[in-house]
Design an enzyme around this catalytic site. Structure first.
Site, short mmCIF file in Angstrom:
data_model
loop_
_atom_site.label_atom_id
_atom_site.label_comp_id
_atom_site.label_asym_id
_atom_site.label_seq_id
_atom_site.Cartn_x
_atom_site.Cartn_y
_atom_site.Cartn_z
N LEU A 142 48.69 17.82 4.32
CA LEU A 142 47.61 17.31 5.18
C LEU A 142 47.40 15.79 5.06
CD1 LEU A 142 45.29 18.23 7.09
CD2 LEU A 142 43.81 18.29 5.06
N ASP A 143 47.33 15.11 6.20
CA ASP A 143 46.94 13.69 6.28
C ASP A 143 47.85 12.75 5.50
OD1 ASP A 143 44.84 14.42 7.90
OD2 ASP A 143 43.37 14.46 6.29
N THR A 144 49.08 13.16 5.24
CA THR A 144 49.97 12.27 4.49
C THR A 144 51.28 12.00 5.23
OG1 THR A 144 50.98 14.13 3.37
CG2 THR A 144 49.09 13.13 2.28
N HIS A 185 43.80 10.85 12.91
CA HIS A 185 42.82 11.10 11.85
C HIS A 185 41.76 10.00 11.91
CE1 HIS A 185 41.16 12.62 8.13
NE2 HIS A 185 41.09 11.37 7.71
N GLY A 239 41.01 14.21 4.78
CA GLY A 239 40.24 15.44 4.83
C GLY A 239 39.07 15.38 5.80
#
Lengths: 291, 291, 291, 291
Positions: free
Chosen positions: C234-236, C199, C208
């Site tokens: 998402l993204d965690t 990311h 995000g």
């Protein structure tokens, strides 16, 4: 008036001269009077040597005269009176860059990926090597690959041939991407401040061969890489960029080599980027990097 | 003409205005005509907002008029016609800085050591705290220490008293050296872009209380610290400086706190240094740091 | 007895269980009794959850029984009595890795160069994309390239096909090299802790889309990249590696994107390296990286 | 069983010996049999020299015998048979540390703030200097300050007196906080691997005097600081910690000195922390830092 510099036709002026009062006013006025719009200006005065340096980038869309005429006018009315050294570049000019390699591929791959993806606005007309090991990579990317084996006896002769080839291909600058041969002072003289090397240590620590072995032996806690312009004397040219990575006692020489590879790629590519964007001025044995 | 800036009487001009052509030429010519010798110039144009920013530092030894007259002349002939916002500072002026603390000593010690050793050319007329814990440190350094205990009910009243005291002591700027109270918007309004805070996280990650606990919970591999100007809204003011340090899975929250302390000292001191050297311009909610 | 780990046939044991006294003694004795020579041992106890973790690497040249028998014996005599979760890997096993991409080439080039030069001991049987943009790169390296265009309506169906293909190619782990689609929780469930994403921000800041735009808007002085295992949300997912680079007010969003590319390559490749070398243990939503 | 190490009574065992199989099993079993609970274990085998190193920290709350008896038993049953060198420390023991300074205050302030705030669990019975410049700082913190002016003729005699004083004060280790005198080999012999120096360069680059001047002259893009144990030969002792900071062409020597000060404080304090926490083992001219 600012615009996205990279999408704009700009001109870049690099200047050095003895410092005196009013230089910035004089130069910027000249640009302004010719309808150039400054998008970036950086200046520096060396306090010990009393030398003035400037990098000016300006939008040439509305320039009242063609850029080469502008150069002539600048020479007459400013550069000669003030005793300036200067170069003028158009951002749309694509430099022609040769790459020298030996048998390690990581820097070569990294450079070719940048060129191929359009990250760098540069043409690579040829790759030169003292081995044929990396020829398949050149083929992948469709770039001419020339092998010049070097021995003590053939070095002079081979360098002569390389120079002919470089001239024929109209090469502006050379990147030594882990090229394991030492260029002769004669060769270097043909490309002053235009040959960029990557040395796999934090210079001036560990010059010469096998720096990772020396770093391991010394027990340093950080290793580095140094990108510099090549001069007649080995590993002592003007430094453009350096960076480092931490190592631990448990890191073997192999680990240092592995970590170092990523560092070499990064540091070399930053140095080449600064060079291509005309961000670098050389003075004595140092660089000014306006970035 | 360059000299050692820090030993020289210089003036610093910070300018912002709508961008137009010829600004650099106009401003530098004005300095030149008044016998000011530029020692440092940095400019930037915000390409989205089309706003021009400049920091100019020049030697005033041979300035043809006193600095305040220079300011008046600049206002009349340049600033008004171009609609500029500007400030003018003499390098010899010593700012007067208040320090706010609670019960953690590391930033306070760090700042006082810098002031006391002459590293920062600043006067610290007083330290304000909501506790008396750190009073002995203030005494060591011979600085007035004022305790204002804060509760929800007394906050407004106490801040009023603090403002009276700050005015009485002719304070120019305030450093929140791990001060654990939130200043009211009213208070902040008295010192716009002149209150510097250190937040113990890499903002915008982990705003608010207990960021080291949150960082540990999230399992980040790097922690940070952020120094910013205080605005009415918590932890969202313009960022002046940030830095980070690596952490490992084996680092406990106590280890994060310990490593973070060194980071907080470093980041806060760099931000204050930039502020004191007039290197910072605030635009919208961002800073330009000409360093 | 130590040897160059990377040239040696070793086994790697990753263990977690409720902590109790004598675990290290019990486990190392078991290795010793089977004529395994430990070359690397790291252990950690989570003090809040009271969970014991260990990574053991040992030379299996003189192991008294075959490695799979060793595993069975370990299960019976140690793992079951102590309620351990564990995995056992032979260093000579080459994982099979799929790469997912969209239209950005920098991470893909970087990975393929590492694989092709032998830096990573891994096989890449296929590349999957939602576009055909990068197919020529796959061809350069002689790797199968499969295009699965994704729309809201086709997503489920396409993922099913991807899973069939991945199974057919016996893929062990997946690297999302700037793949711009969000994988469904169902898909992710097939490869728990075996899908690695990059990311382009310093998570948890700027999750995000468009993190470089958000970073520019916020005026941060440092940007980052984060490589993590993909989870349903998402993204965690658990963070494996992060790093940062400094930016200045003069850096445009394009500059952030450019600097960020190098960071993404570096951070992703370090995370994959740790994964391939079996250096990573996942616990709750965090990783332990024994490096 | 893990607990917060820093709040717990633990013992720390540092071991080195010729490597052989079963060492970890043997040592950890011995701890376990005496009811010691390991909270941290790190080991390393030097692959070239075939030497085994280990740092073990364990909770001694339930230890079945007193710690000194444990030491005797360990010596008899393990250390002698395996030919080990080892040291045993109780975490509650407070080392006694002398500080040597000349006329620069930044490292001294930094250390005293750490000691005074309880960050370091150490006693500082005295400060020694060749000047009286910093005596007021010692007085602020209530610490004895002894001035020993050094000239070529008096050096031997003064060092003798210093040694008497250090012995009288029961000093365990010495920190050279920018002490500008070179200690004689005789003096160093009294505190092997117990004198910690901070050198203001990235060793082995720029040893000796005036490294910031040399760094500026060479045009490096990064400066560093190195903390190391003092040995008989100048600036070549085992490195404990290093770090760096970026510099630019516009940074004067004064700027390098200013940026370097912060680096020196940070690097020295990390080295001392590792030393105090018994994280450092010296082997040949290198350190193993188990952190």
């Amino acid at each position: 008036m600012a615009t996205n510099v990279q999408d704009t036709r700009t001109a870049i002026l690099l200047i050095s001269c003895a410092d005196c009062t009013g230089l910035v006013a004089t130069i910027t006025r000249f640009i302004h009077e010719n309808n150039g719009n400054i998008v970036d200006l950086e200046q520096y005065v060396d306090p010990e040597e009393n030398v003035f340096f400037m990098r000016l980038e300006w939008d040439i869309e509305y320039l009242s005269i063609p850029l080469d005429e502008f150069g002539n006018a600048f020479q007459e009315s400013i550069a000669i009176p003030y005793g300036m050294e200067w170069t003028l570049h158009a951002s749309v000019d694509r430099p022609r860059m040769a790459i020298f390699v030996s048998s390690l591929s990581h820097c070569l791959y990294d450079i070719l990926a940048r060129v191929h993806s359009g990250e760098w606005a540069v043409d690579v007309p040829l790759i030169i090597s003292n081995h044929d090991t990396l020829e398949p990579i050149a083929q992948k990317f469709g770039i001419d690959f020339h092998v010049f084996p070097i021995s003590r006896d053939t070095k002079h002769e081979q360098e002569e041939k390389q120079l002919v080839l470089l001239k024929e291909k109209e090469v502006d600058c050379i990147v030594l991407a882990r090229y394991m041969q030492i260029l002769s002072p004669d060769f270097v003289d043909h490309y002053p401040s235009r040959i960029i090397n990557i040395h796999h240590s934090f210079l001036p620590a560990f010059p010469g061969a096998k720096p990772y072995h020396s770093a391991h032996e010394r027990g340093v806690k950080i290793i580095g890489a140094t990108s510099h312009y090549v001069t007649a004397e080995l590993d002592t040219g003007p430094i453009i960029e350096q960076d480092i990575v931490r190592v631990r006692h448990a890191d073997s020489i192999d680990d240092l080599v592995r970590k170092g590879r990523d560092l070499e790629k990064l540091v070399l590519s930053r140095a080449v980027w600064h060079h291509l964007r005309r961000k670098v001025l050389v003075f004595r044995n140092r660089t000014l990097v306006f970035a």
